[in-house]
Motif scaffolding. Sequence first.
Motif, PDB file in Angstrom:
ATOM      1  N   LYS A   1       0.843  -1.196   0.000  1.00 48.14           N
ATOM      2  CA  LYS A   1       0.000   0.000   0.000  1.00 48.14           C
ATOM      3  C   LYS A   1       0.881   1.250   0.000  1.00 48.14           C
ATOM      4  O   LYS A   1       2.038   1.213   0.432  1.00 48.14           O
ATOM      5  N   VAL A   2       0.317   2.346  -0.467  1.00 48.19           N
ATOM      6  CA  VAL A   2       1.049   3.609  -0.489  1.00 48.19           C
ATOM      7  C   VAL A   2       1.531   3.972   0.912  1.00 48.19           C
ATOM      8  O   VAL A   2       2.659   4.433   1.095  1.00 48.19           O
ATOM      9  N   ASP A   3       0.693   3.739   1.919  1.00 48.62           N
ATOM     10  CA  ASP A   3       1.073   4.062   3.298  1.00 48.62           C
ATOM     11  C   ASP A   3       2.285   3.271   3.768  1.00 48.62           C
ATOM     12  O   ASP A   3       3.072   3.757   4.588  1.00 48.62           O
ATOM     13  N   ASP A   4       2.453   2.056   3.263  1.00 50.59           N
ATOM     14  CA  ASP A   4       3.625   1.249   3.628  1.00 50.59           C
ATOM     15  C   ASP A   4       4.907   1.941   3.188  1.00 50.59           C
ATOM     16  O   ASP A   4       5.903   1.961   3.913  1.00 50.59           O
ATOM     17  N   VAL A   5       4.871   2.511   2.000  1.00 52.54           N
ATOM     18  CA  VAL A   5       6.040   3.205   1.462  1.00 52.54           C
ATOM     19  C   VAL A   5       6.270   4.520   2.192  1.00 52.54           C
ATOM     20  O   VAL A   5       7.407   4.878   2.526  1.00 52.54           O
ATOM     21  N   ILE A   6       5.191   5.236   2.462  1.00 53.71           N
ATOM     22  CA  ILE A   6       5.303   6.501   3.191  1.00 53.71           C
ATOM     23  C   ILE A   6       5.922   6.283   4.561  1.00 53.71           C
ATOM     24  O   ILE A   6       6.795   7.044   5.007  1.00 53.71           O
ATOM     25  N   ASN A   7       5.505   5.220   5.257  1.00 49.75           N
ATOM     26  CA  ASN A   7       6.067   4.917   6.578  1.00 49.75           C
ATOM     27  C   ASN A   7       7.563   4.663   6.509  1.00 49.75           C
ATOM     28  O   ASN A   7       8.327   5.084   7.390  1.00 49.75           O
ATOM     29  N   ALA A   8       8.001   3.970   5.459  1.00 52.11           N
ATOM     30  CA  ALA A   8       9.428   3.703   5.284  1.00 52.11           C
ATOM     31  C   ALA A   8      10.205   4.989   5.026  1.00 52.11           C
ATOM     32  O   ALA A   8      11.302   5.202   5.558  1.00 52.11           O
TER      33      ALA A   8
ATOM     34  N   SER B   1      13.856  10.253   9.515  1.00 57.32           N
ATOM     35  CA  SER B   1      13.783  10.655  10.924  1.00 57.32           C
ATOM     36  C   SER B   1      15.105  10.443  11.658  1.00 57.32           C
ATOM     37  O   SER B   1      16.016   9.757  11.176  1.00 57.32           O
ATOM     38  N   ASP B   2      15.185  11.008  12.859  1.00 53.73           N
ATOM     39  CA  ASP B   2      16.375  10.833  13.694  1.00 53.73           C
ATOM     40  C   ASP B   2      16.531   9.397  14.176  1.00 53.73           C
ATOM     41  O   ASP B   2      17.623   8.998  14.597  1.00 53.73           O
ATOM     42  N   ARG B   3      15.452   8.634  14.141  1.00 50.23           N
ATOM     43  CA  ARG B   3      15.553   7.223  14.526  1.00 50.23           C
ATOM     44  C   ARG B   3      16.470   6.441  13.586  1.00 50.23           C
ATOM     45  O   ARG B   3      16.967   5.373  13.946  1.00 50.23           O
TER      46      ARG B   3
END
Length: 213
Positions: free
Chosen positions: A178-185, A191-193
């Motif tokens: 899903k698009v959200d899967d890619v956005i999360n990555a 991010s600083d993480r």
Amino acid sequence: MVEFASKIVLVTGAASGVGAGTAKAFAKHGTRLCLVDRDEENLAKTETECKNVGAEKASFKDFDDTYNINVRAPLFLTQLAIPYLEKTKGSIVNISSIASKEYADASQMIYCMSKSSVDHFTKIAALELAKKGIRVNAVNPAFMKTNIFQSWLNSADDAEELVQGRAKLVPLGRKNVKVDDVINAIMFLASDRAKMITGTCLFVDGARHLTGI
């Protein structure tokens, strides 16, 4: 001969005689052709005749357009952004594809080549920019059901058939990314993480690239 539809054939002496005849014979099976001859005028005629009987159009314009979008643009944007990223210790997340590595699609040769270039650019840029404190990573998604992919197909039925077919090839849950899967990555890598992650190509594909099919 359906087998020829997925092949790329280089025909020399294609302006006339056996060469021209061979080119047209392959063209009838939808083969991608690269035609070579010193006689440019008659070579152009052979090209037209091949297209008329079914040859696919694999042109250098396609190559240039794909590389300009997928490779040239990220390279130039990175060069322009370096001074600002150096000040803020920012990072870059490139969008690559599953097609860049273990999985490759014979019908998408230029696209696969361009995404392989993105992966190598990501890794080399990560090395070069590390001394400036800039991280460079990439996200490599599998097939996603987005609006743009509909334009490749003839109908909504074709689209749904493709979606269902691709989903069966994903080991993790047998479903499409899903698009959200890619956005999360992307958000994670930016991010600083992920402050100690650079030069990484993160596959978001449910292990699809590991199947080799």
